[in-house]
Design a protein around this motif. Structure first.
Motif, PDB file in Angstrom:
ATOM      1  N   GLU A 248     -57.918  18.430  96.780  1.00 60.62           N
ATOM      2  CA  GLU A 248     -58.775  17.252  96.629  1.00 60.62           C
ATOM      3  C   GLU A 248     -59.850  17.233  97.726  1.00 60.62           C
ATOM      4  N   VAL A 249     -59.443  17.535  98.953  1.00 58.77           N
ATOM      5  CA  VAL A 249     -60.414  17.585 100.053  1.00 58.77           C
ATOM      6  C   VAL A 249     -61.394  18.734  99.835  1.00 58.77           C
TER       7      VAL A 249
ATOM      8  N   VAL B  75     -70.859  21.911  91.993  1.00 64.22           N
ATOM      9  CA  VAL B  75     -69.567  21.684  91.337  1.00 64.22           C
ATOM     10  C   VAL B  75     -69.802  21.219  89.907  1.00 64.22           C
ATOM     11  N   THR B  76     -69.209  21.945  88.959  1.00 63.20           N
ATOM     12  CA  THR B  76     -69.301  21.590  87.546  1.00 63.20           C
ATOM     13  C   THR B  76     -68.143  20.704  87.128  1.00 63.20           C
ATOM     14  N   ALA B  77     -66.932  21.016  87.605  1.00 59.33           N
ATOM     15  CA  ALA B  77     -65.752  20.239  87.226  1.00 59.33           C
ATOM     16  C   ALA B  77     -64.637  20.454  88.226  1.00 59.33           C
ATOM     17  N   PHE B  78     -63.748  19.472  88.286  1.00 62.08           N
ATOM     18  CA  PHE B  78     -62.505  19.599  89.035  1.00 62.08           C
ATOM     19  C   PHE B  78     -61.393  19.152  88.094  1.00 62.08           C
TER      20      PHE B  78
ATOM     21  N   TRP C 141     -64.274  26.172 100.656  1.00 61.12           N
ATOM     22  CA  TRP C 141     -64.187  24.978 101.506  1.00 61.12           C
ATOM     23  C   TRP C 141     -62.763  24.445 101.622  1.00 61.12           C
ATOM     24  N   GLU C 142     -61.773  25.324 101.469  1.00 61.17           N
ATOM     25  CA  GLU C 142     -60.390  24.853 101.412  1.00 61.17           C
ATOM     26  C   GLU C 142     -59.854  24.357 102.754  1.00 61.17           C
ATOM     27  N   TYR C 143     -60.431  24.775 103.871  1.00 60.01           N
ATOM     28  CA  TYR C 143     -59.975  24.292 105.179  1.00 60.01           C
ATOM     29  C   TYR C 143     -60.885  23.198 105.738  1.00 60.01           C
TER      30      TYR C 143
ATOM     31  N   GLY D 116     -55.730  21.126  89.822  1.00 60.73           N
ATOM     32  CA  GLY D 116     -56.549  21.378  91.009  1.00 60.73           C
ATOM     33  C   GLY D 116     -57.453  22.579  90.860  1.00 60.73           C
ATOM     34  N   ILE D 117     -57.947  22.824  89.639  1.00 59.27           N
ATOM     35  CA  ILE D 117     -58.837  23.957  89.379  1.00 59.27           C
ATOM     36  C   ILE D 117     -60.275  23.515  89.628  1.00 59.27           C
ATOM     37  N   LEU D 118     -60.945  24.221  90.514  1.00 57.05           N
ATOM     38  CA  LEU D 118     -62.335  23.912  90.849  1.00 57.05           C
ATOM     39  C   LEU D 118     -63.255  24.847  90.077  1.00 57.05           C
TER      40      LEU D 118
END
Length: 316
Positions: A75-76, A93-96, A213-215, A101-103
């Motif tokens: 989410e972050v 970003v097109t979709a989440f 951007w996972e961290y 949790g698929i970006l």
């Protein structure tokens, strides 16, 4: 992203899973899809998506197993990617897709930034510009405090039966000295990337774009600067060039903070490697990985330049 990062094979089972997920994305749903894996990624898997009837391309990002133990929140990551896209640095970003949790992001057409190119003054200026845009951007959810992260990694690793290296206590004593020095001159928390490898950079011809951007989280912007510096083994002169491009000048106290954050970054990286020994199924020598970062950390902390940086950062 670069064409050289594109692989060739996606298993039929995984393809069916991804195609089904993409039917929940209005821009992609109902089209004939071609999926190919993108290289890289230890805590995630990435796939290029091409769709019939359009020249647009996307990237699907799947989370790895147990990545929440590394402090990763998808989410972050989503919120941070949206924020980075808003300032022209991250991918659009097109979709989440929840709850998986698929970006899904737009594919960035560009070229890789090589290890050699990172050291060029022009590249340092462009990296500094991208980081400044991020750090001056909107706040994101999530907090990134490396001094606490290494402690959490230690506890999680120990709970999974991982032997904590003897270097940990020495590194922790070094980190405490740095944290104490920083307390005399706190900085405002800013949105940060916190994993600045040139493998996460794409040169689109106008700007250095940053992916993965996972961290990300609100943190000390000098961790980003120090993390970038140590990851690419910048020289002291290159650190000064980077900071001058970022700040407009290389003030001694801020340059000292960058120098000390190189050490903090190595501590986080070493303990990341320790924790991975207890959770990763990949064929990676995480023991050696952690050892290399501990060695560099402790070696750097034993130098006169480290002691000078501590004094300057603390205002002594």
């Amino acid at each position: 992203m670069t064409e050289s990062a594109i692989g060739e094979i996606v298993t039929s089972e995984l393809r069916d899973e991804l195609v089904a997920a993409m039917q929940r994305v209005p821009e992609i749903a109902g089209r004939e899809l071609t999926l190919r894996p993108l290289s890289g990624g230890i805590t995630n898997r990435n796939f290029l998506v091409e769709a019939g009837g359009t020249a647009d391309r996307w990237v699907i990002r799947l989370a790895g197993n147990d990545t929440h133990l590394l402090g990763i929140s998808r989410e972050v990551e989503h919120a941070a990617t949206v924020a980075a896209a808003g300032v022209g640095v991250g991918p659009e970003v097109t979709a989440f897709i929840r709850p998986e949790g698929i970006l899904v992001t737009r594919f960035i057409v560009g070229s890789a930034v090589s290890d050699e190119a990172v050291h060029r003054p022009e590249t340092l200026r462009r990296v500094a510009d991208s980081l400044r845009r991020i750090h001056d951007g909107p706040a994101i959810p999530g907090l990134f405090v490396p001094f606490r992260i290494v402690e959490a990694y230690r506890a999680l690793a120990q709970a999974r039966g991982v032997a904590i290296p003897v270097e940990y206590d020495l590194a922790q004593s070094v980190a405490r000295r740095i944290e104490l020095a920083f307390l005399t001159s706190p900085v405002e928390l800013r949105p940060c990337h916190n994993d600045l490898l040139n493998a996460n950079f794409i040169d689109d011809g106008a700007r250095i774009r940053i992916v993965d951007w996972e961290y990300a989280g609100m943190g000390d912007p000098f961790f980003d600067l120090g993390n970038f510096s140590i990851n690419h083994e910048l020289t002291p002169d290159e650190d000064a060039e980077l900071l001058e491009a970022y700040d407009g000048e290389a003030r001694p106290a801020r340059l000292a903070r960058l120098t000390l954050m190189r050490t903090v970054s190595d501590f986080r990286e070493a303990m990341w490697g320790v924790l991975q020994q207890g959770i990763s199924s990949l064929d990676v020598d995480f023991v050696a990985y952690a050892g290399e970062h501990f060695d560099r950390l402790l070696g750097g902390a034993a130098t006169p330049s480290f002691e000078r940086a501590l004094r300057v950062a603390a205002g002594d």
